[in-house]
Design an enzyme around this catalytic site. Structure first.
Site, short mmCIF file in Angstrom:
data_model
loop_
_atom_site.label_atom_id
_atom_site.label_comp_id
_atom_site.label_asym_id
_atom_site.label_seq_id
_atom_site.Cartn_x
_atom_site.Cartn_y
_atom_site.Cartn_z
N GLU B 187 0.61 -1.31 0.10
CA GLU B 187 0.19 -0.14 0.02
C GLU B 187 0.89 1.26 0.04
O GLU B 187 0.53 2.32 -0.68
CB GLU B 187 -0.91 0.10 1.13
CG GLU B 187 -2.17 -0.92 0.90
CD GLU B 187 -1.99 -2.17 1.51
OE1 GLU B 187 -0.93 -2.73 1.92
OE2 GLU B 187 -2.62 -3.12 1.28
N HIS B 256 -9.69 -4.48 10.99
CA HIS B 256 -10.25 -4.24 9.88
C HIS B 256 -11.78 -3.47 9.78
O HIS B 256 -12.78 -3.65 9.01
CB HIS B 256 -10.77 -5.73 9.30
CG HIS B 256 -9.52 -6.58 8.84
ND1 HIS B 256 -8.46 -6.87 9.43
CD2 HIS B 256 -9.12 -6.98 7.42
CE1 HIS B 256 -7.49 -7.52 8.68
NE2 HIS B 256 -7.80 -7.50 7.56
#
Lengths: 342, 452
Positions: B187, B256
């Site tokens: 990322e 998450h």
């Protein structure tokens, strides 16, 4: 003890090309001129900092001039892209940016290249292909890989010149970038300016392996070590890497061994190295002394150099005057350039 | 006898299509044998038998759509009647998420809630087509990629896998691998690469599989994308969209399940969009791609499969920075964004049964925040409840309340209240997760407090 930059280039490149640099007198005079411009400019910037005209951080490029000047010989201006970290004045001058705009940015004036809103570490110039000037160590490596990606996406043969230091070479995103660059064969030339100190931490104290040209090996990116105090060695190594990249060969790593004479920033007394070490490099490895020897061998006269010296003195004096006379940005500039009006 | 139940094959799956049976009555199956194929909202998956025995009966024929999780789909005779019984649907430990008497999640938005007001941006004669949020986002990207070659999509699993949440379905087929780019799991690297490409004049759409992973990339979103125009005195722009699901999914735990609305909405140089329905998802994503600034576009995984009306017009682009009054009311103003809009509308319907008329404002864009619409509403209702999925302190609601106090203090008849996630990392246990997340009941309770 002085860690003099390597004299003999090492390489893990697939084919070793003998490095027997030569240059015309005309080219040598140009390199001399550009390197002296950077040195005189930086000396005056340091002086203005001491006078309180430049604030914040100011990282000088003195000692490393041969790197930016040698690399620039392979840059197609207006086509290729250049990006670097916070020690960026030398790269900007080598790229062809106006010294007045660079100095006025250092003094935080409206005539600066970012209207005084960027400062020493944040300057940009689209016409010369200079994309900053980035203050977060290592960020320019991912960004520069994106510049290379864009070149490949457009299908032109542009190359991205991505400068970073031995300090940044331990950042994780450097390796994320290496991986993608090789995976997608991006035209990125990674130039690691190894000046041997990440701020105050020597490379031996920060890096488990100090052969930085090998840092792309696990991705299959070839690299080589270059004497960064020899402008011709830098020029030739860069030219080979760029030719390869333009032909679709993908990324390449140039570990350029160099040395910074000043502290990391203006507030750094550089206690982490001895005065003898610095003096030794200045005395034996100085890149401008080196090119003077080459010029003497090419029959350049003292008078010819003097003309250049005086010309540079005038350019730098003019930039200092401009940087002091250019007004501060109008208060209304506080709110401009936050968004592009759609 | 053992019943084979419709399995949940993803954290958010509630129902699926039983596309194929590989067994029939009279067959004997062994554990691990592939017995069926099931299409979820994300993928087609093979189902393996857990128990052994003879197939007595197929209870749900192949081709059946919308088969709810835990529905018995086939029946096995245990070998010598000794096979361990399959878990039963009424045992809480084995149920699908959100079904354990959870008051917050019981009203799952699998169908479109009644939206009272037609968007004034939608032409009166436009045909409305039922579209999932997922497909609306895909259509927005496809339309903009057809329109402008500089637009490309880059991220993890966006190409060959067709999107981790199928949002980029069929884009690779249409646009090829030059413009739909699968990345390594990296990322920080690919966000920086995207910003660099944007600085060079391209218009990347960077997909984060979820915004939780964008924490690795937040330096480039803020330091490299948001600040560069300013630092360059207007010379270099970062014309880029960072998009992906944000906020709590379902039973995926604290790492998450974070809502980053307030994080990004604080940063000058960014625009931050968080749509609720499919029409806004489409119209605002198209606007985001065209906008020359760096945009953080926050989607919600729990809404991807929800269908809404989307107008069938040639080029549906909505203005960024305009809130939308989704329901008119005179007694209290409820502000919400993303998934909380649905809960606010459901809360408003229940409150109406008790005679309380709530006005529901969908913020849609968090930066710039359209406080004029909120202030106008509060001047009418004199009461305010803000609802967000993220944490309360320094949150979106804190900003909404501060703006209302600044611009409409004299109109307030009660202290404004904020509804938000409890001040804890999101827990995994179904009951604790439900207690932590804000929903319909918490909005109703807050409204009752401000109107009391």
């Amino acid at each position: 003890m002085a860690k003099a930059p390597a004299k003999n280039a090492q390489t893990n490149a697939p084919d070793k090309i003998p490095n027997t640099p030569t240059a015309s007198k005309e080219d040598l005079l140009r390199f001399y001129r550009e390197m002296v411009l950077i040195r005189r400019f930086e000396e005056r910037a340091g002086q203005l900092y001491g006078m309180g005209l430049i604030g914040g951080f100011c990282h000088l490029y003195i000692g490393q001039e041969a790197v930016a000047v040698g690399v620039q010989e392979s840059v197609k201006q207006g086509h290729d892209k250049i990006i670097t970290g916070y020690r960026d004045h030398g790269h900007m001058l080598a790229a062809g940016m106006d010294p007045k705009e660079v100095m006025a940015e250092l003094t935080g004036r409206i005539g600066g290249s970012s209207k005084g809103k960027g400062g020493s570490m944040h300057m940009f110039d689209v016409p010369t292909g200079f994309y900053g000037g980035h203050g977060i160590v290592g960020a320019q490596v991912a960004l520069g890989t994106g510049l290379a990606f864009a070149g490949k996406y457009r299908g032109d043969d542009s190359v991205a010149f991505v400068y970073f230091g031995d300090g940044a070479s331990n950042q994780g995103q450097v390796y994320e970038s290496f991986n993608m660059a090789q995976l997608w064969k991006l035209p990125a030339i990674y130039i690691i300016e190894n000046n041997q100190y990440a701020m105050g931490t020597s490379i031996d104290r920060s890096s488990s392996t100090t052969e930085l040209y090998m840092r792309g090996a696990s991705f299959g990116i070839p690299g080589e070590q270059v004497d960064g105090m020899d402008v011709l060695a830098v020029r030739d190594a860069t030219a080979r890497a760029v030719k390869r990249a333009r032909e679709g060969g993908g990324p390449y790593i140039l570990e350029v061994k160099t040395y910074r004479y000043r502290g990391h920033s203006m507030s750094d007394p550089a206690k982490y190295r001895t005065k003898e070490e610095v003096d030794e490099v200045k005395k034996t490895r100085d890149p401008i002394d080196h090119i003077k020897l080459l010029l003497a061998a090419a029959n350049a006269t003292e008078e010819e150099l003097k003309v250049i010296d005086n010309e540079i003195k005038a350019i730098v004096a003019e930039s200092v005057q401009f940087a002091q006379e250019s007004p501060e940005p109008d208060p209304s500039e506080l709110y401009t350039d936050v968004y592009v009006e759609a | 006898m053992t019943d084979i139940l419709m399995p949940a094959l993803s954290p958010t799956m509630e129902e699926g299509t039983l596309t194929k049976w590989h067994i029939k009555a009279g067959d004997s199956v062994s554990a691990g044998q592939v017995i069926a194929e099931i299409e979820t909202d994300k993928a087609t998956m093979e189902v393996e038998a857990v128990d052994e025995g003879e197939v007595l009966e197929i209870l749900v024929p192949e081709g059946s759509e919308n088969v709810k999780v835990n529905t018995p789909i086939a029946r096995l005779a245990g070998e010598d009647g000794a096979a361990a019984p399959a878990p039963k649907a009424d045992v809480p430990a084995a149920t699908a998420e959100g079904k354990t008497g959870d008051p917050e999640k019981a009203p799952q938005q699998t169908s479109t809630p009644k939206v009272e007001l037609r968007d004034p941006e939608i032409p009166a004669d436009a045909k409305l087509v039922k579209t999932t949020v997922r497909d609306a986002l895909r259509d927005a990207m496809a339309e903009e990629m057809r329109r402008d070659d500089r637009v490309f999509l880059i991220g993890e699993e966006v190409a060959q896998y067709q999107g981790a949440y199928k949002v980029s379905r069929e884009l690779l087929q249409e646009f090829g691998e030059r413009r739909v780019v699968d990345t390594p799991i990296t990322e920080h690297g690919f966000a920086g690469l995207g910003v660099g490409a944007a600085m060079s004049g391209l218009k990347p759409i960077v997909e984060f599989m979820t915004f939780n992973f964008a924490m690795q990339a937040i330096d480039h979103i803020i330091n490299s994308a948001a600040k560069t125009l300013y630092m360059s005195g207007g010379q270099i722009r970062a014309d880029i969209v960072f998009r992906g699901p944000n906020g709590a999914a379902s039973r995926v735990g604290a790492q998450h399940s974070q809502d980053y609305s307030a994080w990004y909405a604080q940063v000058p140089g960014l625009k931050v969009i968080a749509p609720y329905d499919a029409a806004d998802a489409k119209g605002l994503l198209k606007a985001a791609i065209r906008d020359p600034n760096p945009i953080v576009f926050l989607e919600h995984e729990m809404l991807y499969g929800t269908e809404f009306d989307v107008p069938e017009v040639d080029d549906y682009v909505l203005p960024i920075g305009k809130a939308k009054v989704r329901r008119e009311g005179k007694d209290v103003t409820i502000t919400a964004h993303a998934r909380m809009v649905g809960f606010a509308l459901q809360a408003a319907e229940k409150l109406a049964e008790e005679g309380i008329e709530a006005e529901v404002i969908d913020l849609r864009t968090l930066r710039p925040l359209d406080h004029e619409t909120i202030v106008e509403s509060v001047k009418k209702t004199n009461r305010l409840v803000s609802a967000e999925e993220g944490w309360g302190p320094m949150g979106v609601g804190a900003e909404v309340v501060a703006r209302v106090i600044e611009h409409a203090f004299d109109y307030l008849d009660a202290p404004p209240l904020r509804v938000h996630q409890e001040d804890v990392p999101l827990p995994y246990a179904a009951n604790l997760e439900a207690l932590s997340l804000p929903g319909v009941d918490k909005i109703i309770a807050a409204v009752k407090q401000v109107v009391a």
